[in-house]
Scaffold this motif. Structure first.
Motif, PDB file in Angstrom:
ATOM      1  N   VAL A   1       0.833  -1.286  -0.056  1.00  0.00           N
ATOM      2  CA  VAL A   1       0.125  -0.031   0.045  1.00  0.00           C
ATOM      3  C   VAL A   1       0.796   1.149   0.145  1.00  0.00           C
ATOM      4  O   VAL A   1       0.618   2.263  -0.741  1.00  0.00           O
ATOM      5  CB  VAL A   1      -0.989  -0.079   1.236  1.00  0.00           C
ATOM      6  CG1 VAL A   1      -1.751   1.424   1.311  1.00  0.00           C
ATOM      7  CG2 VAL A   1      -1.808  -1.221   1.112  1.00  0.00           C
ATOM      8  N   ILE A   2       1.830   1.261   0.924  1.00  0.00           N
ATOM      9  CA  ILE A   2       2.743   2.497   0.863  1.00  0.00           C
ATOM     10  C   ILE A   2       3.484   2.690  -0.479  1.00  0.00           C
ATOM     11  O   ILE A   2       3.515   3.584  -1.068  1.00  0.00           O
ATOM     12  CB  ILE A   2       4.053   2.207   1.967  1.00  0.00           C
ATOM     13  CG1 ILE A   2       3.213   1.738   3.291  1.00  0.00           C
ATOM     14  CG2 ILE A   2       4.846   3.285   1.917  1.00  0.00           C
ATOM     15  CD1 ILE A   2       2.742   2.976   3.751  1.00  0.00           C
ATOM     16  N   LEU A   3       3.868   1.583  -1.063  1.00  0.00           N
ATOM     17  CA  LEU A   3       4.586   1.535  -2.671  1.00  0.00           C
ATOM     18  C   LEU A   3       3.821   2.067  -3.534  1.00  0.00           C
ATOM     19  O   LEU A   3       3.983   3.023  -4.325  1.00  0.00           O
ATOM     20  CB  LEU A   3       5.560   0.313  -2.740  1.00  0.00           C
ATOM     21  CG  LEU A   3       6.247   0.390  -4.027  1.00  0.00           C
ATOM     22  CD1 LEU A   3       7.237   1.317  -4.022  1.00  0.00           C
ATOM     23  CD2 LEU A   3       6.615  -0.920  -4.347  1.00  0.00           C
TER      24      LEU A   3
ATOM     25  N   ALA B   1      -9.645   5.914  -7.677  1.00  0.00           N
ATOM     26  CA  ALA B   1      -9.945   5.186  -8.784  1.00  0.00           C
ATOM     27  C   ALA B   1      -9.183   3.882  -8.902  1.00  0.00           C
ATOM     28  O   ALA B   1      -9.522   2.799  -9.160  1.00  0.00           O
ATOM     29  CB  ALA B   1      -9.888   5.909 -10.054  1.00  0.00           C
ATOM     30  N   ASP B   2      -7.774   3.971  -8.880  1.00  0.00           N
ATOM     31  CA  ASP B   2      -6.721   2.965  -9.138  1.00  0.00           C
ATOM     32  C   ASP B   2      -6.918   2.025  -7.845  1.00  0.00           C
ATOM     33  O   ASP B   2      -6.564   0.671  -7.974  1.00  0.00           O
ATOM     34  CB  ASP B   2      -5.466   3.559  -9.356  1.00  0.00           C
ATOM     35  CG  ASP B   2      -4.306   2.391  -9.930  1.00  0.00           C
ATOM     36  OD1 ASP B   2      -4.868   1.699 -10.884  1.00  0.00           O
ATOM     37  OD2 ASP B   2      -3.406   2.284  -9.537  1.00  0.00           O
ATOM     38  N   CYS B   3      -6.974   2.568  -6.758  1.00  0.00           N
ATOM     39  CA  CYS B   3      -7.084   1.797  -5.353  1.00  0.00           C
ATOM     40  C   CYS B   3      -8.272   0.832  -5.553  1.00  0.00           C
ATOM     41  O   CYS B   3      -8.287  -0.191  -5.300  1.00  0.00           O
ATOM     42  CB  CYS B   3      -7.312   2.919  -4.352  1.00  0.00           C
ATOM     43  SG  CYS B   3      -5.678   3.572  -3.698  1.00  0.00           S
ATOM     44  N   GLN B   4      -9.637   1.482  -6.056  1.00  0.00           N
ATOM     45  CA  GLN B   4     -10.667   0.687  -5.978  1.00  0.00           C
ATOM     46  C   GLN B   4     -10.536  -0.228  -6.926  1.00  0.00           C
ATOM     47  O   GLN B   4     -10.948  -1.492  -7.088  1.00  0.00           O
ATOM     48  CB  GLN B   4     -11.983   1.674  -6.622  1.00  0.00           C
ATOM     49  CG  GLN B   4     -12.399   2.527  -5.376  1.00  0.00           C
ATOM     50  CD  GLN B   4     -13.415   3.667  -5.821  1.00  0.00           C
ATOM     51  OE1 GLN B   4     -13.525   3.930  -7.013  1.00  0.00           O
ATOM     52  NE2 GLN B   4     -13.854   4.099  -4.760  1.00  0.00           N
TER      53      GLN B   4
ATOM     54  N   LEU C   1      -7.787  -1.869  -8.184  1.00  0.00           N
ATOM     55  CA  LEU C   1      -6.814  -2.992  -7.780  1.00  0.00           C
ATOM     56  C   LEU C   1      -7.206  -3.580  -6.348  1.00  0.00           C
ATOM     57  O   LEU C   1      -6.455  -4.410  -5.958  1.00  0.00           O
ATOM     58  CB  LEU C   1      -5.445  -2.404  -7.820  1.00  0.00           C
ATOM     59  CG  LEU C   1      -4.608  -1.938  -9.152  1.00  0.00           C
ATOM     60  CD1 LEU C   1      -3.322  -1.265  -8.751  1.00  0.00           C
ATOM     61  CD2 LEU C   1      -4.512  -2.936 -10.127  1.00  0.00           C
ATOM     62  N   HIS C   2      -8.084  -3.278  -5.818  1.00  0.00           N
ATOM     63  CA  HIS C   2      -8.652  -3.656  -4.478  1.00  0.00           C
ATOM     64  C   HIS C   2      -7.651  -3.141  -3.530  1.00  0.00           C
ATOM     65  O   HIS C   2      -7.323  -4.277  -2.686  1.00  0.00           O
ATOM     66  CB  HIS C   2      -9.067  -4.953  -4.474  1.00  0.00           C
ATOM     67  CG  HIS C   2     -10.074  -5.290  -5.494  1.00  0.00           C
ATOM     68  ND1 HIS C   2     -11.598  -4.787  -5.375  1.00  0.00           N
ATOM     69  CD2 HIS C   2     -10.082  -6.119  -6.677  1.00  0.00           C
ATOM     70  CE1 HIS C   2     -12.260  -5.034  -6.480  1.00  0.00           C
ATOM     71  NE2 HIS C   2     -11.546  -5.951  -7.276  1.00  0.00           N
ATOM     72  N   LEU C   3      -7.016  -2.071  -3.700  1.00  0.00           N
ATOM     73  CA  LEU C   3      -6.031  -1.857  -2.583  1.00  0.00           C
ATOM     74  C   LEU C   3      -6.258  -0.743  -1.397  1.00  0.00           C
ATOM     75  O   LEU C   3      -7.252  -0.207  -1.711  1.00  0.00           O
ATOM     76  CB  LEU C   3      -4.712  -1.368  -3.204  1.00  0.00           C
ATOM     77  CG  LEU C   3      -3.778  -2.162  -4.040  1.00  0.00           C
ATOM     78  CD1 LEU C   3      -2.673  -1.513  -4.589  1.00  0.00           C
ATOM     79  CD2 LEU C   3      -3.102  -3.578  -3.069  1.00  0.00           C
ATOM     80  N   THR C   4      -5.910  -0.818  -0.367  1.00  0.00           N
ATOM     81  CA  THR C   4      -6.251   0.164   0.736  1.00  0.00           C
ATOM     82  C   THR C   4      -5.922   1.576   0.284  1.00  0.00           C
ATOM     83  O   THR C   4      -4.984   1.743  -0.312  1.00  0.00           O
ATOM     84  CB  THR C   4      -5.630   0.042   2.021  1.00  0.00           C
ATOM     85  OG1 THR C   4      -5.897  -1.540   2.349  1.00  0.00           O
ATOM     86  CG2 THR C   4      -5.768   0.995   3.250  1.00  0.00           C
ATOM     87  N   ASN C   5      -6.884   2.659   0.440  1.00  0.00           N
ATOM     88  CA  ASN C   5      -6.833   3.914  -0.047  1.00  0.00           C
ATOM     89  C   ASN C   5      -6.183   4.593   1.283  1.00  0.00           C
ATOM     90  O   ASN C   5      -6.973   4.640   2.300  1.00  0.00           O
ATOM     91  CB  ASN C   5      -8.112   4.500  -0.691  1.00  0.00           C
ATOM     92  CG  ASN C   5      -8.149   5.798  -0.545  1.00  0.00           C
ATOM     93  OD1 ASN C   5      -7.355   6.246  -1.214  1.00  0.00           O
ATOM     94  ND2 ASN C   5      -9.417   6.661  -0.100  1.00  0.00           N
TER      95      ASN C   5
END
Length: 407
Positions: free
Chosen positions: A70-72, A87-90, A92-96
């Motif tokens: 998530v940091i990177l 939008a990219d977090c959603q 890739l299903h990564l924490t925003n």
């Protein structure tokens, strides 16, 4: 003591080192969602390091540590807008990471700031002493110097005061020897940042407001950027508010296609135009048409509005059709939105009014109570109450239409 993965990553990023994403087979990849490790540095550099992207770090979101991936990912979007990053977090299903936390993290990773309020101090104490400890040492030294210089005036006073002060606190010593300094310290206040300034009788966590702002403000910014890009490419934009050309076209209401729904194409026209609910099982369907029109005259809109009511999106062949959707009826099942442009309840009901019709006495599912939908109850037997229900629906939808620009 060896540095943690987060501090190792910071050292390389601050120095401008290159990094390479590796999957579980140690194969180079460009997709961070499938990456398992990160290789910091190149073959020409001596300080190469390989870190696992699934390791937890000292960076906390709502008191929970986030993984290095998530940091990177946040660093890779350091030059992106908040809307593009969200939008990219959603996708890739990564924490925003929220806007404020993201700015704080970027300043720390680039070396502009040596500390971050969101990084747990328990794991980085070996890297840098805390400011509180330094301040405490300085304060004790200052008090000792004051006491020493004051007691050095006469030999007799030094001997006497040493015996009396042995059982006194530092503040009591200052009060006896420097009343002015003591009076000043009495009015001293601890400096606070913007997170701790909201005080009260009980500690209150306002972090939920950050997410609300992101959903409302950032989505609006995302819609604006989509609108600009759409105009530059010569096609209809997907902005948050419909364009004037779209407003001139008939708005659309989406209803469920499930036979278990209490409102279907069979009874929706009778319900919305004549304020009378008829059980769809009691109606003989004579047509398999997927579209029904309903016309309504509002008090705040100068012209009658004709609504297109459909139970599927097969006819949505252009992006502008989604801009014309003003209301969505739901049965409470998320699979209903699988083929929608916004296929999650959280995104869908930020763009369109949501309505959950149910019979009074029936339990509303817990997950529906958390959706941004208007829950409207129908009486199972007393049909004269349908008039008030339909009037409430149209009144609620009218406010939304006026906000969208219908007049």
């Amino acid at each position: 003591m060896s540095k943690s993965a987060l501090f190792t990553l910071r050292d390389h990023l601050k120095n401008g080192d290159k990094f390479t994403l590796l999957d579980e087979n140690n194969t180079t990849t460009e997709d961070i969602s499938t990456a398992d490790k990160v290789l910091l540095g190149s073959d020409a550099e001596n300080n190469k390091a390989t870190l696992s992207l699934n390791d937890e770090t000292e960076f906390l979101i709502e008191k929970n540590p986030v993984i290095l991936k998530v940091i990177l990912h946040c660093w890779m979007h350091k030059d992106s807008s908040a809307a593009d990053y969200l939008a990219d977090c959603q996708k890739l299903h990564l924490t925003n990471i929220s806007f404020l936390q993201r700015n704080d993290l970027m300043n720390w990773l680039t070396g502009q700031s040596e500390t971050s309020q969101y990084i747990s101090t328990s794991k980085d104490q070996d890297t840098k002493p805390s400011d509180e400890k330094n301040n405490a040492i300085s304060s004790v030294a200052a008090i000792n110097n004051t006491t020493t210089s004051t007691s050095a005036n006469t030999t007799t006073q030094t001997t006497t005061s040493a015996d009396q002060k042995s059982g006194l606190s530092e503040l009591e010593i200052i009060q006896n020897e420097d009343p002015v300094l003591f009076k000043t310290l009495e009015h001293e206040r601890v400096l606070m940042d913007h997170n701790s300034s909201l005080r009260g009788s009980k500690p209150i966590d306002f972090s939920y407001l950050i997410k609300d702002v992101e959903l409302k403000l950032v989505q609006s910014l995302k819609g604006s950027s989509s609108s600009k890009s759409g105009k530059s490419k010569g096609h209809v934009s997907k902005s948050n508010g419909p364009s004037k050309s779209v407003l001139r076209k008939d708005p659309i209401i989406l209803i469920p296609s499930a036979t278990s729904s209490i409102l279907t194409l069979a009874n929706i026209k009778e319900f919305l135009e004549h304020s009378k609910y008829v059980n769809p099982r009691d109606i003989t369907i004579t047509s398999d048409n997927d579209l029904i029109t309903v016309e309504k005259k509002f008090t705040k809109i100068s012209r009658p509005i004709r609504f297109l009511i459909v139970n599927n999106t097969r006819m949505f062949t252009k992006p502008e059709y989604w801009d014309r959707v003003v209301a969505v009826f739901t049965t409470g099942h998320a699979w209903q939105f699988a083929n929608y442009q916004w296929n999650t309840p959280q995104n869908l009901f930020q763009h369109c009014n949501g309505y959950y019709f149910h019979f009074n006495g029936d339990e509303v599912p817990q997950h529906v109570q958390q959706w941004n939908v208007q829950k409207i109850g129908l009486d199972k037997h007393q049909r004269f109450k349908d008039v008030e229900v339909v009037r409430f629906f149209w009144s609620n939808l009218e406010k939304s239409l006026v906000e969208r620009g219908y007049h």
